[in-house]
Design a protein around this motif. Structure first.
Motif, PDB file in Angstrom:
ATOM      1  N   ALA A 106      -4.330  -3.661  -3.727  1.00 20.10           N
ATOM      2  CA  ALA A 106      -3.078  -2.908  -4.244  1.00 20.10           C
ATOM      3  C   ALA A 106      -2.220  -2.029  -3.013  1.00 20.10           C
ATOM      4  O   ALA A 106      -1.458  -2.125  -2.684  1.00 20.10           O
ATOM      5  N   ALA A 107      -3.342  -1.130  -2.462  1.00 18.55           N
ATOM      6  CA  ALA A 107      -2.786  -0.317  -1.602  1.00 18.55           C
ATOM      7  C   ALA A 107      -2.147  -1.159  -0.173  1.00 18.55           C
ATOM      8  O   ALA A 107      -1.391  -0.821   0.523  1.00 18.55           O
ATOM      9  N   ASP A 108      -2.958  -2.322   0.127  1.00 17.46           N
ATOM     10  CA  ASP A 108      -2.464  -3.158   1.313  1.00 17.46           C
ATOM     11  C   ASP A 108      -1.198  -3.840   0.867  1.00 17.46           C
ATOM     12  O   ASP A 108      -0.453  -4.124   1.833  1.00 17.46           O
ATOM     13  N   HIS A 109      -1.144  -4.215  -0.348  1.00 16.10           N
ATOM     14  CA  HIS A 109       0.147  -4.921  -0.746  1.00 16.10           C
ATOM     15  C   HIS A 109       1.166  -3.756  -0.505  1.00 16.10           C
ATOM     16  O   HIS A 109       2.423  -4.369  -0.320  1.00 16.10           O
ATOM     17  N   CYS A 110       1.132  -2.346  -0.898  1.00 16.11           N
ATOM     18  CA  CYS A 110       2.118  -1.521  -0.684  1.00 16.11           C
ATOM     19  C   CYS A 110       2.499  -1.447   0.752  1.00 16.11           C
ATOM     20  O   CYS A 110       3.587  -1.374   1.335  1.00 16.11           O
ATOM     21  N   TYR A 111       1.337  -1.330   1.663  1.00 15.57           N
ATOM     22  CA  TYR A 111       1.585  -1.344   3.184  1.00 15.57           C
ATOM     23  C   TYR A 111       2.291  -2.531   3.412  1.00 15.57           C
ATOM     24  O   TYR A 111       3.191  -2.500   4.547  1.00 15.57           O
ATOM     25  N   SER A 112       2.056  -3.525   3.029  1.00 14.53           N
ATOM     26  CA  SER A 112       2.746  -5.004   3.563  1.00 14.53           C
ATOM     27  C   SER A 112       4.399  -4.859   3.628  1.00 14.53           C
ATOM     28  O   SER A 112       4.910  -5.737   4.075  1.00 14.53           O
ATOM     29  N   ILE A 113       4.747  -4.155   2.545  1.00 14.54           N
ATOM     30  CA  ILE A 113       6.167  -3.943   2.202  1.00 14.54           C
ATOM     31  C   ILE A 113       6.813  -2.707   2.878  1.00 14.54           C
ATOM     32  O   ILE A 113       7.849  -2.498   2.405  1.00 14.54           O
ATOM     33  N   ASN A 114       6.013  -2.032   3.773  1.00 16.24           N
ATOM     34  CA  ASN A 114       6.448  -0.830   4.517  1.00 16.24           C
ATOM     35  C   ASN A 114       6.646   0.282   3.289  1.00 16.24           C
ATOM     36  O   ASN A 114       7.550   1.128   3.509  1.00 16.24           O
ATOM     37  N   HIS A 115       5.853   0.443   2.165  1.00 20.90           N
ATOM     38  CA  HIS A 115       5.849   1.459   1.517  1.00 20.90           C
ATOM     39  C   HIS A 115       4.386   1.583   1.059  1.00 20.90           C
ATOM     40  O   HIS A 115       3.825   1.916  -0.133  1.00 20.90           O
ATOM     41  N   SER A 116       3.657   2.227   2.234  1.00 17.71           N
ATOM     42  CA  SER A 116       2.301   2.479   2.218  1.00 17.71           C
ATOM     43  C   SER A 116       2.162   3.669   1.196  1.00 17.71           C
ATOM     44  O   SER A 116       3.128   4.624   0.988  1.00 17.71           O
ATOM     45  N   LEU A 117       0.954   3.936   0.562  1.00 18.81           N
ATOM     46  CA  LEU A 117       0.685   5.194  -0.298  1.00 18.81           C
ATOM     47  C   LEU A 117       0.696   6.446   0.494  1.00 18.81           C
ATOM     48  O   LEU A 117       1.207   7.642  -0.009  1.00 18.81           O
ATOM     49  N   PHE A 118       0.507   6.499   1.673  1.00 21.45           N
ATOM     50  CA  PHE A 118       0.552   7.654   2.456  1.00 21.45           C
ATOM     51  C   PHE A 118       2.113   8.011   2.751  1.00 21.45           C
ATOM     52  O   PHE A 118       2.456   9.141   2.903  1.00 21.45           O
TER      53      PHE A 118
END
Length: 253
Positions: A40-52
């Motif tokens: 899920a975190a990597d899915h966020c990162y893949s659209i330029n909305h990383s958890l960080f």
């Protein structure tokens, strides 16, 4: 579920490592949950909305309910793929679906979670960014046919009780206890003969309120109506505050 049409999904590949194994050389339930979270975190990162990036804006995703079913746990060095997608949205929350494949594309596990977009400072939900919804188009297929919004009643008395203190490293970047820790607390209160001779086939959980750093929590477990099934409650010691409720189903090794 006989046939699934996959579109608008994200795949993450893993090779299981030594420290992720139990004494039988199989991945543990908490590791499987961690791999789902990593996907899920990597899915966020893949659209330029990383958890960080989100946490810099005091925003995070919070799991409010979820279910995981594992038919077979991966072996040491086995390669698996976790496929994830969003099956529906509201203004503040979305359903994330997951299927776990082995190298032969056999389905060995499934998971489903209801996630809320969350203002960390105000401690309340907020609208999901339109950009996120646009970059995560919906695939209406469901991984598990289960109502994860259905309430799981808390228990007040238990045949098996374990006590834990919430340490600093039990909390995540959203400043609350990570749901993986709740699963660990649940498993710790399961009778030893079950843990030694059975494997966790299914967990269905609800996350109700936050435990804080320094709290003492109680993990309460009772046998449920079905053989190998249990009901669980995580609560704050010395109060009526319930943090989480769950049901688990265990199958013979």
């Amino acid at each position: 579920m006989t046939k699934m049409t996959f579109e608008n999904y994200f795949d993450k590949h893993f090779e299981l490592r030594y420290f992720e194994m139990n004494k039988l050389g199989l991945a543990t339930p908490t590791i499987m949950l961690a791999l789902l979270e990593e996907t899920a975190a990597d899915h966020c990162y893949s659209i330029n909305h990383s958890l960080f990036d989100l946490v810099k804006k005091n925003i995070g995703w919070v799991l409010v309910s979820g279910a995981m079913q594992i038919n077979r746990y991966p072996n040491y060095k086995e390669k698996i793929t976790i496929r994830t997608w969003l099956s529906s949205y509201s203004s503040i929350k979305g359903y994330r679906e997951n299927i776990i494949f082995d190298e032969q594309q056999n389905i060995i596990g499934r998971a489903k979670g209801l996630w809320v977009f969350f203002d960390i400072e105000k401690r309340k939900p907020m609208p999901i960014f339109n950009d996120i919804k646009e970059k995560w188009p919906i695939n209406s297929e469901e991984s598990i046919n289960k109502n994860i919004k259905k309430k799981i009643e808390a228990i007040d008395f238990a045949t098996h009780i374990k006590q834990f203190r919430v340490n600093r490293f039990d909390t995540d970047m959203n400043k609350h206890v990570n749901n993986i820790r709740y699963l660990q607390w649940v498993i710790e209160s399961i009778p030893e003969d079950i843990v030694d001779n059975y494997y966790l086939h299914e967990i269905d959980g609800r996350f109700i309120s936050e435990a804080q750093f320094g709290d003492t929590v109680l993990s309460l477990t009772n046998i449920d109506i079905e053989n190998g099934s249990f009901v669980h409650t995580i609560k704050i010691e010395g109060s009526d505050k319930v943090c989480a409720t769950a049901k688990t189903l265990w199958r013979k090794n």
